[in-house]
Design a protein around this motif. Structure first.
Motif, short mmCIF file in Angstrom:
data_model
loop_
_atom_site.label_atom_id
_atom_site.label_comp_id
_atom_site.label_asym_id
_atom_site.label_seq_id
_atom_site.Cartn_x
_atom_site.Cartn_y
_atom_site.Cartn_z
N ALA A 149 0.85 -1.19 0.00
CA ALA A 149 0.00 0.00 0.00
C ALA A 149 0.89 1.24 0.00
CB ALA A 149 -0.92 -0.01 1.22
N PRO A 150 1.79 1.33 -0.99
CA PRO A 150 2.76 2.44 -0.98
C PRO A 150 2.17 3.78 -1.41
CG PRO A 150 3.06 1.14 -2.96
CD PRO A 150 2.03 0.42 -2.13
N GLY A 151 0.97 3.76 -1.96
CA GLY A 151 0.33 5.00 -2.37
C GLY A 151 0.95 5.60 -3.61
N ALA A 152 0.74 6.88 -3.77
CA ALA A 152 1.26 7.62 -4.93
C ALA A 152 2.05 8.81 -4.43
CB ALA A 152 0.12 8.07 -5.83
N LYS A 153 2.90 9.31 -5.27
CA LYS A 153 3.70 10.48 -4.94
C LYS A 153 3.38 11.59 -5.93
CE LYS A 153 7.59 8.53 -7.55
NZ LYS A 153 8.97 8.01 -7.49
N PRO A 154 3.62 12.83 -5.54
CA PRO A 154 3.32 13.94 -6.46
C PRO A 154 4.11 13.82 -7.77
CG PRO A 154 3.69 14.75 -4.24
CD PRO A 154 4.07 13.30 -4.24
N LEU A 155 3.43 14.12 -8.84
CA LEU A 155 4.07 14.12 -10.16
C LEU A 155 4.90 15.39 -10.29
CD1 LEU A 155 4.21 12.59 -12.88
CD2 LEU A 155 2.27 13.97 -13.64
N VAL A 156 6.19 15.21 -10.54
CA VAL A 156 7.11 16.35 -10.71
C VAL A 156 7.78 16.21 -12.07
CG1 VAL A 156 9.04 17.64 -9.74
CG2 VAL A 156 7.48 16.41 -8.21
N PRO A 157 7.18 16.76 -13.12
CA PRO A 157 7.71 16.59 -14.47
C PRO A 157 9.05 17.31 -14.65
CG PRO A 157 5.91 18.15 -14.48
CD PRO A 157 5.96 17.59 -13.10
N TYR B 84 6.71 23.80 -3.58
CA TYR B 84 6.29 22.77 -2.63
C TYR B 84 5.32 21.79 -3.28
CZ TYR B 84 8.05 26.33 0.60
OH TYR B 84 8.83 27.26 1.23
N THR B 85 5.23 20.61 -2.66
CA THR B 85 4.15 19.68 -2.97
C THR B 85 3.28 19.55 -1.71
OG1 THR B 85 5.54 17.79 -2.31
CG2 THR B 85 5.49 18.37 -4.65
N ARG C 251 1.36 16.42 -0.18
CA ARG C 251 0.92 15.04 -0.20
C ARG C 251 0.84 14.42 1.19
NH1 ARG C 251 -2.30 11.93 -3.13
NH2 ARG C 251 -1.73 9.74 -3.05
N ASN C 252 1.59 14.99 2.15
CA ASN C 252 1.59 14.43 3.50
C ASN C 252 1.78 15.54 4.52
OD1 ASN C 252 4.41 14.99 3.49
ND2 ASN C 252 4.79 13.00 2.51
N VAL C 253 1.82 15.16 5.79
CA VAL C 253 1.90 16.15 6.87
C VAL C 253 3.23 16.89 6.83
CG1 VAL C 253 1.82 16.48 9.37
CG2 VAL C 253 0.29 14.82 8.29
N THR C 254 4.29 16.19 6.45
CA THR C 254 5.60 16.85 6.33
C THR C 254 5.56 17.96 5.30
OG1 THR C 254 6.70 14.78 6.97
CG2 THR C 254 8.04 16.46 5.89
N ASP C 255 4.94 17.69 4.14
CA ASP C 255 4.76 18.73 3.12
C ASP C 255 3.97 19.90 3.68
OD1 ASP C 255 6.07 17.17 1.26
OD2 ASP C 255 4.24 16.44 0.29
N LEU C 256 2.90 19.57 4.41
CA LEU C 256 2.04 20.62 4.99
C LEU C 256 2.83 21.49 5.95
CD1 LEU C 256 -0.80 21.84 5.47
CD2 LEU C 256 -1.08 20.14 7.29
N ASP C 257 3.66 20.87 6.78
CA ASP C 257 4.45 21.62 7.75
C ASP C 257 5.37 22.62 7.06
OD1 ASP C 257 3.25 20.29 9.84
OD2 ASP C 257 4.87 18.84 10.10
N LYS C 258 5.96 22.21 5.95
CA LYS C 258 6.85 23.11 5.20
C LYS C 258 6.07 24.31 4.65
CE LYS C 258 10.03 19.42 3.79
NZ LYS C 258 10.54 18.62 2.63
N LEU D 39 2.93 22.62 -6.21
CA LEU D 39 2.76 21.73 -7.36
C LEU D 39 1.63 20.75 -7.06
CD1 LEU D 39 6.49 20.82 -8.13
CD2 LEU D 39 5.11 22.60 -9.21
N ALA D 40 0.59 20.78 -7.89
CA ALA D 40 -0.53 19.85 -7.75
C ALA D 40 -0.87 19.33 -9.14
CB ALA D 40 -1.72 20.53 -7.09
N ILE D 41 0.16 18.88 -9.84
CA ILE D 41 0.02 18.49 -11.25
C ILE D 41 -0.64 17.12 -11.38
CG2 ILE D 41 1.34 18.04 -13.37
CD1 ILE D 41 3.47 20.00 -12.25
N GLY D 42 -0.53 16.32 -10.36
CA GLY D 42 -1.07 14.97 -10.40
C GLY D 42 -0.21 14.06 -9.55
N VAL D 43 -0.50 12.77 -9.60
CA VAL D 43 0.28 11.80 -8.82
C VAL D 43 0.68 10.63 -9.70
CG1 VAL D 43 -0.79 12.40 -6.62
CG2 VAL D 43 -1.82 10.61 -8.04
N THR D 44 1.71 9.93 -9.25
CA THR D 44 2.19 8.74 -9.94
C THR D 44 2.45 7.67 -8.90
OG1 THR D 44 3.87 7.93 -11.49
CG2 THR D 44 4.61 9.49 -9.83
N PRO D 45 2.21 6.39 -9.21
CA PRO D 45 2.38 5.35 -8.18
C PRO D 45 3.80 5.29 -7.65
CG PRO D 45 2.12 4.38 -10.37
CD PRO D 45 1.79 5.84 -10.51
N ASP D 46 3.93 5.14 -6.33
CA ASP D 46 5.23 5.13 -5.68
C ASP D 46 5.75 3.69 -5.61
OD1 ASP D 46 7.46 5.91 -4.36
OD2 ASP D 46 6.46 6.58 -2.53
#
Length: 544
Positions: free
Chosen positions: A110-118, A129-130, A132-139, A240-247
């Motif tokens: 269940a690794p989820g997805a990560k932000p797409l960074v083209p 910034y991205t 996707r998680n609480v760490t991103d939010l804190d930044k 960046l909220a371009i989309g996600v890709t499987p991690d």
């Protein structure tokens, strides 16, 4: 004692772990989460930006300590699985720079997805910034503490991008959304997403659609974004909220089958091609319930349900996941947008013969105070009459309507089923003819040849020598606008004035929302006129 290793927490992994424990006290359950937080409300992250969700800690659904005490689950945060040896049933884990091996009897991915960074020049620069998680939010929250932050730019008009933009704007930060596609929010067709775009702009968000980013630069501690059309946009920070890709990079040499874009391939038991290895959530492909095609649907609801099924199947209960249809909902300032099933673009790609309808009912009885309109688009298959999908936007009631349609989709219901549903009604809550029933009634009228529709986009084919556009609204309603080339004969006067209309031209009738246009259609066709009703009336006017 059998050992279950679960890679990834949040929705799917944590649901699997806790369901397993409720089913069996004799399993060793190890949950490996590469981040700092094992179970958090990622859908709620944007709302902490504005302070709507005041307490950051309320976003943390479970902690390792709670999961240990309540469920006896061995939770290991900051523990990244870097490789899987499926033949020998072991994984390699990296924790704080050190690596070790762990064996398993069952493996749940269940690794989820990560932000797409083209690969755009400068995309890894400062103040980008991205989310996707609480760490991103804190930044992001740390950056927003700076008094100099006045302008923010969100790249991407998907769900996370729109929610981030709304909450930045609510916080008092001037916000711009840049979207490469012609419209925001892919699940919605353009005439429906347009309503949400207007809401964004009405609340001060600068929206740039059909704009592709080609470069990021840092200038005087600000980010300068170059667009493909030659324009530039500046901001103090970028999300960046371009989309996600499987991690799933760690699975490339595991023997586990992956799709072209890295999604894990599973069967209807959510098991991979290797026995005793299961996968779920944002990292997998599932069957679309309506089409049967493989799709990626990154939503929390399906991930939680899949976690339950995986746990049941590890315990040999033989459960299957029957597919997703992407039911989703979003708040955009005072409006709610919701959708389920297929949109019109998807149906056209499939080549299905379909019918569509528009309606604009109120969320409850007109005479009860506070009624507000809902704009609805519903699509069904022409041959079978099965509902294919729907979209709705309104202040209230859009989510309720879409939830009912999603239920009808689950049971492969038809427009007749919509007309027959027995739904709750009282003046404060709905109408005696509910929006769902009305959708069914309109569909039946179409199929019974009681009305022939024409759509707003067809008005470009107007020919004054062949057509008349008849506006049957009251004169005071025309003040807000009308379709070009219209003549106005209010419905209440039509029986006395119909002879003003020539019979050698096809009449395209419309009102505000479609009902009076339909009544005019029935009356005029009974007199031998050739008529079509403009679906949804003037309110369905498309963005130009």
């Amino acid at each position: 004692m059998k050992k279950v290793l679960i890679v990834g927490g949040v929705a799917g992994g944590a649901s699997t772990a806790t369901r397993l424990r409720r089913l069996n006290e004799n399993l060793e359950i190890v949950l490996l989460e590469k981040g700092q937080h094992v179970s958090f409300a990622n859908c709620g992250l944007p709302y902490h930006i504005s302070g709507v969700i005041e307490n950051r800690e309320s976003l943390l659904v479970q902690t390792p300590e709670k999961l240990k005490k309540r469920f006896n689950i061995d939770v290991r945060i900051n523990s990244e699985v870097i490789s899987v040896d499926s033949s020998n049933k072991k994984v390699v884990i990296r924790n704080n720079g050190e690596e070790y091996t762990e064996t398993f009897d069952y493996l749940v991915l269940a690794p989820g997805a990560k932000p797409l960074v083209p690969p755009i020049e400068g995309i890894h620069g400062n103040n980008i910034y991205t989310l996707r998680n609480v760490t991103d939010l804190d930044k992001i929250m740390e950056k927003l503490k700076e008094k100099s932050i006045k302008d923010a730019i969100v790249i991407g008009g998907g769900f996370i991008g729109i929610e981030a933009a709304e909450n930045l704007q609510e916080k008092g930060v001037n916000t711009t959304i840049i979207e490469a596609a012609p419209s925001i929010l892919v699940p919605f067709d353009s005439e429906i997403s347009n309503l949400l775009e207007v809401e964004l702009m009405s609340n001060g968000v600068n929206l740039l659609t059909n704009n592709k980013v080609i470069k990021f630069e840092e200038k005087n501690e600000r980010v300068v974004i170059s667009l493909e059309n030659g324009n530039k946009v500046e901001g103090d920070m970028v999300i960046l909220a371009i989309g996600v890709t499987p991690d799933t990079n760690f699975l490339k040499n595991s023997g586990i089958n992956l799709g072209e874009r890295g999604h894990i391939l599973v069967n209807d038991s959510l098991e991979t091609n290797i026995k005793d290895i299961y996968a779920l959530g944002d990292a997998i492909l599932v069957k679309h319930f309506v089409t049967g095609q493989d799709v990626s649907i990154a939503l929390a609801g399906p991930a939680n349900r899949q976690g339950r099924i995986v746990a049941d199947n590890i315990m040999k209960k033989g459960k299957t996941y029957k597919g997703s249809f992407g039911t989703s909902v979003i708040k955009v300032f005072s409006l709610t947008g919701a959708s389920t099933g297929l949109n019109e673009r998807s149906i056209k790609v499939l080549g299905k013969k379909y019918e569509k309808m528009y309606l604009h009912p109120n969320d409850h009885a007109n005479y009860y105070p506070g009624a507000t309109p809902i704009s609805i688009k519903l699509l069904y298959e022409k041959e079978s009459k099965k509902v294919l999908g729907a979209q709705a936007v309104g202040v209230k009631g859009a989510d309720k309507f879409i939830d009912v349609i999603a239920t009808v989709l689950k049971f492969r219901g038809t427009i007749e089923d919509l007309s027959e549903l027995d739904l709750a009604y009282a003046p404060p809550y709905s109408s005696a003819k509910s929006p769902v029933n009305m959708s069914g009634f309109i569909g039946e009228n179409i199929e019974d040849n009681l009305v022939e529709q024409i759509f707003v986009e067809n008005l470009k084919d107007f020919d004054k020598d062949k057509n008349i556009i008849l506006d049957v609204r009251e004169e005071f309603e025309v003040v807000v606008g009308q379709f070009e080339h219209s003549i106005n004969i209010p419905l209440g006067q039509l029986r006395e004035r119909y002879n003003e209309l020539p019979k050698d031209k096809e009449i395209w009738a419309y009102c505000a929302v479609g009902l009076r246009g339909y009544i005019a259609y029935r009356f005029l066709t009974s007199l031998g006129y050739k008529v079509k009703n403009i679906a949804g009336g003037f309110k369905s006017k498309l963005k130009i």
